[in-house]
Write an enzyme that holds these catalytic residues in place. Structure first.
Site, PDB file in Angstrom:
ATOM      1  N   LYS A 114       0.808  -1.222   0.000  1.00 55.10           N
ATOM      2  CA  LYS A 114       0.000   0.000   0.000  1.00 55.10           C
ATOM      3  C   LYS A 114       0.841   1.273   0.000  1.00 55.10           C
ATOM      4  CE  LYS A 114      -3.463  -2.442   2.741  1.00 55.10           C
ATOM      5  NZ  LYS A 114      -4.254  -2.453   3.980  1.00 55.10           N
ATOM      6  N   ASP A 145      -7.110  -5.901   9.103  1.00 50.22           N
ATOM      7  CA  ASP A 145      -8.323  -5.080   9.008  1.00 50.22           C
ATOM      8  C   ASP A 145      -9.534  -5.891   8.581  1.00 50.22           C
ATOM      9  OD1 ASP A 145      -7.335  -5.420   6.443  1.00 50.22           O
ATOM     10  OD2 ASP A 145      -7.580  -3.327   5.848  1.00 50.22           O
TER      11      ASP A 145
END
Length: 501
Positions: free
Chosen positions: A204, A239
Site C-alpha cells: 500500500k 483489518d
C-alpha cells in the site's frame, strides 16, 4: 512481472504501435512533460486508444469465471502449505468471535493506509452491547511512510497517547485494570499468536525500513513505552479480520469480509480441520478466520500496457497485482496513464502536453468519483478537475466526455474483478461445506472508503456477483456495508481475548 496472461489477448492497434515507437519516455516520468501535441493528430486520434481500453477492460463473464475459479485454486494451495500458492492464507489465531457478553472499556488502533485511526469503545454486555464510541483519524506524512520503524511507531504512539488523554467521564475503566487495545495491522504478517505477528513485507505504498522480520506488536509496545503510555496489546488483527468480527457481532450470518479502500484484502471463516498446514497444532473441530492476502493474486488478470508500466515503476514491481487493479490507491493513476497516452497521440487536451499530467499519482480515485458523479450537461465538475488537477488549459466537452469514459472503464474493470474474487471465496466455502453457503443466507461484510464512497464501483462489483452466481443463488448472498468495522472489531477481539480476565 509474473507471468499473468491477459484474459483478453487483443493485439495492439497499429496506431498504438506507431505511437509507442515515437513516444519520448515513460508515462510516469518527466520526459512526458516536454511532449508537444500540435503536430500529432486531432482529438479523434484518441478514439482507438479508448476503443482498445474498452475491450481490454470489459470483464466478460467467461473471464470472470476463470478468475473466480483461479482464486479458489490459489486459496486451497495456500491452505495446504506456506508458499505453495500466490495467496498467503494466513491463520488469524482467532478461534472464537465476540459473543456479545463482553463488558468494559477497550481501545483499538487501526493502521491500514495513508491514515491511522484510534478509537475507544465502552461495552455493556448482552443487554447494552456498545454503549459509546469515540475515534480520531490521523494522516501519516509521506516521510513517515518511507522512514524508519522507530519513526513510524513513535508517530503512532504519540497520536494514541494524545487520544487517551482526552478520555471523558463517559468511559469507565474499572479500578486496577490496565487499558487494553486491539491492533488492526493491515499488512502481511506471519501471525504466531493472537497478540504477536512478524511483518512479511510492507504494501500500500509503505516502504518503512527495518520492520520486515520483526514482531509489530513488540514495535508498538516499545513505542508506547518510550511515550510513557501504559497500555497492553491484547489482539493483533488484520483489518479484514477486524471487519468480520465487528460485523459478526451484529449479524451471525457474516462469513466473509472484504476491505476496498487504499488497498484491498479479504478474509473468511474456515473450518480448522480443512487447513492442512495447521494439522500439527491438533486444533480439532472448529472455526478460525483466514486472512487471504488476496492483493497478491495475479493468475489470468486482464493487464493492459498501463497496468504493466505502473507496476514496473512501483516500489514493489511484480507484487500485489490484484490490489493494483482494484484498490483506491491505484485506480486514479491507471486513468492518468491512459490520459497521458491520449495526450501524446492527439490534441485532445490542446496543442501542448499538460505538464501536471506527467506527475505520477496526481490524479486520485476521489477525482474519478467526482467526475462520474457529474450529471451536468457541460460536465463542469469534470472540467474543473482536468484544469485544476492535471493542468489542462482548456478542456473541450469532448475531452471531458473522454476522461469520464476512461474513468468508467477502469472503475468497471476494478469492480467486476473484485466481484469475481468474492465469488471465488464463496464457491470455495460452498465446496468445503458441501452446500451450506448458497443454501442459506450468507452475508459478506464490506468496509473501506472506496466501497463506501464510490457508487459506480459498488454497482459494478455487485453486478458481477449476480452474473456469476445467477439470480437464484445470489438471492442468498447479502453484501452489506460495515462502516468502521475493522476498528470496532479489533476492540471487540481485544475484549474477547482480554489479559485482565
Amino acid at each position: 512481472m509474473p507471468a499473468a496472461a491477459a484474459a483478453l489477448p487483443v493485439p495492439a492497434t497499429p496506431v498504438a504501435q506507431a505511437q509507442q515507437q515515437r513516444r519520448p519516455g515513460s508515462r510516469g516520468g518527466a520526459a512526458a512533460a516536454v511532449v508537444r501535441c500540435s503536430a500529432v493528430a486531432p482529438a479523434s486520434a484518441a478514439t482507438p486508444v479508448l476503443a482498445d481500453l474498452r475491450l481490454r477492460c470489459a470483464g466478460p463473464l467467461p473471464a470472470l469465471r476463470r478468475l473466480a475459479d483461479a482464486m479458489a485454486v490459489e486459496m486451497r494451495a495456500g491452505l495446504a502449505a506456506d508458499g505453495a500458492g500466490e495467496l498467503k492464507m494466513i491463520p488469524s489465531h482467532v478461534y472464537s468471535l465476540p459473543t456479545g457478553n463482553e463488558t468494559g472499556l477497550f481501545y483499538a488502533l487501526d493502521l491500514g493506509g495513508t491514515n491511522f485511526r484510534v478509537l475507544r469503545v465502552q461495552l455493556g454486555g448482552k443487554d447494552k452491547r456498545i454503549i459509546d464510541t469515540e475515534f480520531e483519524q490521523v494522516s501519516i506524512p509521506n516521510e513517515i511512510m518511507h522512514g524508519t520503524t522507530e519513526d513510524l511507531f513513535d508517530f503512532i504512539a504519540s497520536g494514541l497517547s494524545r487520544f487517551v488523554a482526552t478520555e471523558s467521564d463517559k468511559f469507565h475503566l474499572p479500578q486496577g485494570r490496565k487499558r487494553e487495545i486491539g491492533f488492526t495491522f493491515s499488512f502481511p504478517v506471519n501471525q504466531t499468536s493472537i497478540d504477536s505477528g512478524i511483518l512479511i513485507k510492507w504494501t500500500k505504498g509503505f516502504a518503512v525500513s527495518g520492520t520486515a522480520g520483526k514482531d509489530v506488536v513488540a514495535c508498538l509496545n516499545a513505542a508506547m513505552e518510550r511515550k510513557g503510555l501504559d497500555m497492553r496489546v491484547s489482539a493483533l488483527v488484520n483489518d479484514t479480520v477486524g471487519a468480520l468480527a465487528g460485523a459478526h457481532y451484529w449479524d451471525d450470518d457474516v462469513m466473509v469480509a472484504v476491505i476496498l479502500g487504499t488497498g484491498t484484502n479479504a478474509c473468511y471463516i474456515q473450518r480448522t480441520e480443512a487447513i492442512p498446514k495447521l494439522q500439527h497444532l491438533v486444533l480439532g473441530t472448529g472455526n478460525t478466520i483466514i486472512n487471504t492476502e488476496w492483493g497478491a493474486f495475479s493468475d489470468g488478470l486482464p493487464l493492459t500496457e498501463f497496468d504493466r508500466e505502473m507496476d514496473d515503476e512501483s516500489i514493489n514491481p511484480g507484487e500485489q497485482i490484484f490490489e493494483k487493479m482494484i484498490s483506491g490507491m491505484y485506480l486514479g493513476e491507471i486513468v492518468r496513464r491512459v490520459l497521458v497516452k491520449m495526450a501524446e497521440v492527439s490534441d485532445l487536451f490542446g496543442h501542448s502536453f499538460p505538464k501536471k499530467l506527467a506527475e505520477p499519482f496526481v490524479l486520485r480515485t476521489p477525482h474519478l468519483c467526482a467526475m462520474q458523479q457529474d450529471n451536468s450537461d457541460n460536465l463542469g465538475e469534470v472540467e474543473s478537475i482536468l484544469c485544476d488537477v492535471i493542468g489542462v488549459s482548456q478542456a473541450s466537452l469532448e475531452a471531458r466526455r473522454v476522461a469520464v469514459e476512461v474513468a468508467d472503464c477502469i472503475i468497471r474493470r476494478g469492480g467486476r474483478l473484485a466481484g469475481a474474487g468474492i465469488v471465488g471465496i464463496l464457491e470455495k466455502m460452498e465446496n468445503d461445506s458441501k452446500g451450506k453457503i448458497f443454501g442459506r443466507r450468507t452475508a459478506v461484510a464490506m468496509d473501506g472508503r472506496l466501497y463506501e464512497n464510490y457508487p459506480q464501483y459498488r454497482r459494478y462489483m455487485k453486478e458481477a456477483v449476480v452474473e456469476l452466481l445467477g439470480p437464484e443463488l445470489s438471492n442468498h448472498i447479502v453484501i452489506e456495508h460495515t462502516k468502521d468495522g475493522s476498528g470496532i472489531g479489533a476492540a471487540l477481539l481485544a475484549a474477547a481475548n482480554s489479559k485482565c480476565v
